[in-house]
Design an enzyme around this catalytic site. Structure first.
Site, PDB file in Angstrom:
ATOM      1  N   THR A  16      -7.021   8.031   5.512  1.00 24.92           N
ATOM      2  CA  THR A  16      -6.828   6.946   4.555  1.00 24.92           C
ATOM      3  C   THR A  16      -8.201   6.602   3.971  1.00 24.92           C
ATOM      4  O   THR A  16      -9.224   6.878   4.583  1.00 24.92           O
ATOM      5  CB  THR A  16      -6.248   5.672   5.212  1.00 24.92           C
ATOM      6  OG1 THR A  16      -7.166   5.202   6.212  1.00 24.92           O
ATOM      7  CG2 THR A  16      -4.901   5.934   5.849  1.00 24.92           C
ATOM      8  N   GLY A  17      -8.201   5.980   2.804  1.00 27.85           N
ATOM      9  CA  GLY A  17      -9.465   5.622   2.163  1.00 27.85           C
ATOM     10  C   GLY A  17      -9.639   6.390   0.871  1.00 27.85           C
ATOM     11  O   GLY A  17      -8.659   6.895   0.306  1.00 27.85           O
ATOM     12  N   SER A  72       0.797  -1.231   0.000  1.00 29.39           N
ATOM     13  CA  SER A  72       0.000   0.000   0.000  1.00 29.39           C
ATOM     14  C   SER A  72       0.824   1.273   0.000  1.00 29.39           C
ATOM     15  O   SER A  72       0.277   2.352  -0.212  1.00 29.39           O
ATOM     16  CB  SER A  72      -0.926   0.012   1.223  1.00 29.39           C
ATOM     17  OG  SER A  72      -0.185   0.138   2.414  1.00 29.39           O
ATOM     18  N   THR A  79      -2.638   3.210   2.699  1.00 28.94           N
ATOM     19  CA  THR A  79      -1.942   4.466   2.949  1.00 28.94           C
ATOM     20  C   THR A  79      -1.527   4.434   4.404  1.00 28.94           C
ATOM     21  O   THR A  79      -2.167   3.766   5.206  1.00 28.94           O
ATOM     22  CB  THR A  79      -2.933   5.649   2.750  1.00 28.94           C
ATOM     23  OG1 THR A  79      -3.332   5.688   1.395  1.00 28.94           O
ATOM     24  CG2 THR A  79      -2.332   6.988   3.136  1.00 28.94           C
ATOM     25  N   ASP A 123      -5.574  12.154  -2.264  1.00 28.68           N
ATOM     26  CA  ASP A 123      -5.595  13.146  -1.185  1.00 28.68           C
ATOM     27  C   ASP A 123      -4.283  13.206  -0.402  1.00 28.68           C
ATOM     28  O   ASP A 123      -3.943  14.238   0.170  1.00 28.68           O
ATOM     29  CB  ASP A 123      -6.739  12.840  -0.210  1.00 28.68           C
ATOM     30  CG  ASP A 123      -6.645  11.427   0.367  1.00 28.68           C
ATOM     31  OD1 ASP A 123      -6.078  10.527  -0.294  1.00 28.68           O
ATOM     32  OD2 ASP A 123      -7.134  11.212   1.486  1.00 28.68           O
ATOM     33  N   THR A 130       1.673   7.085   0.503  1.00 33.37           N
ATOM     34  CA  THR A 130       0.819   6.068  -0.141  1.00 33.37           C
ATOM     35  C   THR A 130       1.300   5.735  -1.544  1.00 33.37           C
ATOM     36  O   THR A 130       2.014   6.534  -2.168  1.00 33.37           O
ATOM     37  CB  THR A 130      -0.631   6.604  -0.253  1.00 33.37           C
ATOM     38  OG1 THR A 130      -1.508   5.552  -0.661  1.00 33.37           O
ATOM     39  CG2 THR A 130      -0.738   7.737  -1.264  1.00 33.37           C
ATOM     40  N   ARG A 169      -2.760  10.105 -11.821  1.00 35.17           N
ATOM     41  CA  ARG A 169      -3.765  10.407 -10.792  1.00 35.17           C
ATOM     42  C   ARG A 169      -3.060  10.681  -9.457  1.00 35.17           C
ATOM     43  O   ARG A 169      -2.181   9.951  -9.031  1.00 35.17           O
ATOM     44  CB  ARG A 169      -4.718   9.222 -10.638  1.00 35.17           C
ATOM     45  CG  ARG A 169      -5.780   9.382  -9.534  1.00 35.17           C
ATOM     46  CD  ARG A 169      -5.366   8.775  -8.231  1.00 35.17           C
ATOM     47  NE  ARG A 169      -6.445   8.796  -7.240  1.00 35.17           N
ATOM     48  CZ  ARG A 169      -6.276   8.475  -5.967  1.00 35.17           C
ATOM     49  NH1 ARG A 169      -5.101   8.112  -5.517  1.00 35.17           N
ATOM     50  NH2 ARG A 169      -7.289   8.512  -5.124  1.00 35.17           N
ATOM     51  N   VAL A 170      -3.449  11.759  -8.823  1.00 39.23           N
ATOM     52  CA  VAL A 170      -2.932  12.074  -7.494  1.00 39.23           C
ATOM     53  C   VAL A 170      -4.113  12.094  -6.546  1.00 39.23           C
ATOM     54  O   VAL A 170      -5.150  12.684  -6.846  1.00 39.23           O
ATOM     55  CB  VAL A 170      -2.217  13.445  -7.532  1.00 39.23           C
ATOM     56  CG1 VAL A 170      -1.951  13.955  -6.140  1.00 39.23           C
ATOM     57  CG2 VAL A 170      -0.901  13.317  -8.300  1.00 39.23           C
TER      58      VAL A 170
END
Ligand code: ASP
Length: 353
Positions: free
Chosen positions: A250-251, A87, A199, A230, A217, A227-228
């Site tokens: 996280t999530g 992760s 993350t 949060d 992460t 893609r970036v």
């Protein structure tokens, strides 16, 4: 973290005060609001559950007198360097092209500084690169090729971050991607057609009440290249205000970015909420801002998101959108409470069905 004011800092600060006086601002308006908080007697570190080794390490280092940001980064580095953790960092799951792209950000409360990197390739420890952006540049975020060149200039080594395990997972995902592409079907019971996430966010406070935060992460597995999420966004993936506390997440990053969730959580604490209540309140905002395509028929999100928080007194908490299924285990978070490290249950908004 060494942060001695230079001659340039000194002259700049003096100029700022003079400018305020020239604008006719009363003296009190120039100062930050006075907040009187009793610092914790012991260091505290709080993280997502996968940061259990990290909180222990960060807590021990802070106990020995290490700066909170240095300690937090040392904590998350354990996972970044672990090839078995898919992760973050080395061994993280790749994007849809099979390339590992890493995101990280950090904030140092005492010096009010921030650093971040996005879509960084080939460097195992993005949290350290983010710290170097904080320490050595006038910028806050570097991305892609520029971030890599910056890291290489400081002696980081470029390496292939795709482990055999992550490559196999990517190949299985690609083979199951769709019926109308050029890949042959694989048996229906093959796993990894879902989109794994992962993350680490870690926040720590020392006995003087100094606070730092870091999030690192490999982002959403199989993401569109570039893609970036949060994690590298200051105020979303993590946020720290030395007068108040720190928080991170996280999530599903896209849902966090829209509410600036780490900033919002710290702001809830600023207005007096406990870390747990602040994290829950932020999640309520997340639900309220979720687009219909991501809600189930009862209006509940079809994804999960967690927030972790600590305040300047060393009180801590965490919350998730979903708790455990009946008889199961829900989201947990990792804590070093000044003596030992352990996992605790997150508060949550909804029972999982
Ligand atoms: N928040 C991360 C992202 O969206 C993913 C995760 O935490 O699982 O990139």
């Amino acid at each position: 973290m060494s942060d001695h004011p230079s001659r340039r800092d000194f002259l700049g600060a003096a100029t700022g005060v003079a400018a305020g006086a020239a604008l006719g601002l009363p003296r009190a308006a120039l100062a930050a609001p006075a907040v009187h908080i009793r610092p914790p007697a012991r260091p505290v570190a709080v993280a997502s559950a996968n940061g259990i080794r990290g909180v222990e390490r960060a807590g021990q280092l802070v106990s020995q007198g290490m700066d909170t940001l240095d300690a937090a980064v040392e904590g998350v580095k354990i996972q970044e360097l672990d090839p078995d953790d898919t992760s973050v960092g080395y061994g993280g799951l790749p994007n849809e092209m099979g390339v590992v792209q890493l995101d990280a950000s950090c904030m140092h409360g005492p010096s009010k500084r921030a650093g971040a990197v996005g879509a960084l390739e080939g460097i195992k420890t993005p949290s350290v690169v983010a710290k170097y952006v904080l320490l050595y540049t006038n910028h806050i975020m570097l991305v892609g090729e520029g971030a890599k060149r910056f890291a290489l200039s400081y002696g980081f080594t470029e390496e292939d971050l795709l482990t055999e395990r992550s490559r196999q997972a990517w190949l299985r995902w690609r083979a199951n991607r769709g019926a109308s592409d050029d890949w042959l079907d694989v048996p229906a019971d093959a796993d990894l057609v879902a989109r794994p996430t992962g993350t680490i966010n870690l926040n720590c406070v020392n006995p003087n009440g100094e606070i730092s935060s870091v999030t690192t992460t490999s982002g959403l597995a199989w993401k569109i290249p570039g893609r970036v999420g949060d994690s590298p966004i200051i105020g979303a993936g993590q946020y720290c205000d030395n007068d108040v506390g720190a928080a991170g997440s996280t999530g599903r990053g896209e849902s966090n970015i829209k509410v600036c969730g780490a900033f919002l959580t710290v702001d809830h604490m600023r207005r007096g909420m406990s870390p747990t209540d602040a994290a829950l309140e932020t999640l309520r905002r997340v639900v309220a801002t979720t687009e219909p395509r991501l809600l189930d028929p009862e209006g509940r999100p079809t994804f999960d998101l967690n927030f972790y928080a600590v305040n300047a007194r060393g009180e801590f908490g965490a919350a998730a959108i979903y708790g455990a299924r009946a008889g199961g285990r829900g989201s947990q978070f990792a804590v070093f409470d000044g003596e030992t490290a352990g996992l605790r249950d997150c508060a949550y908004l909804y029972e999982r069905r």
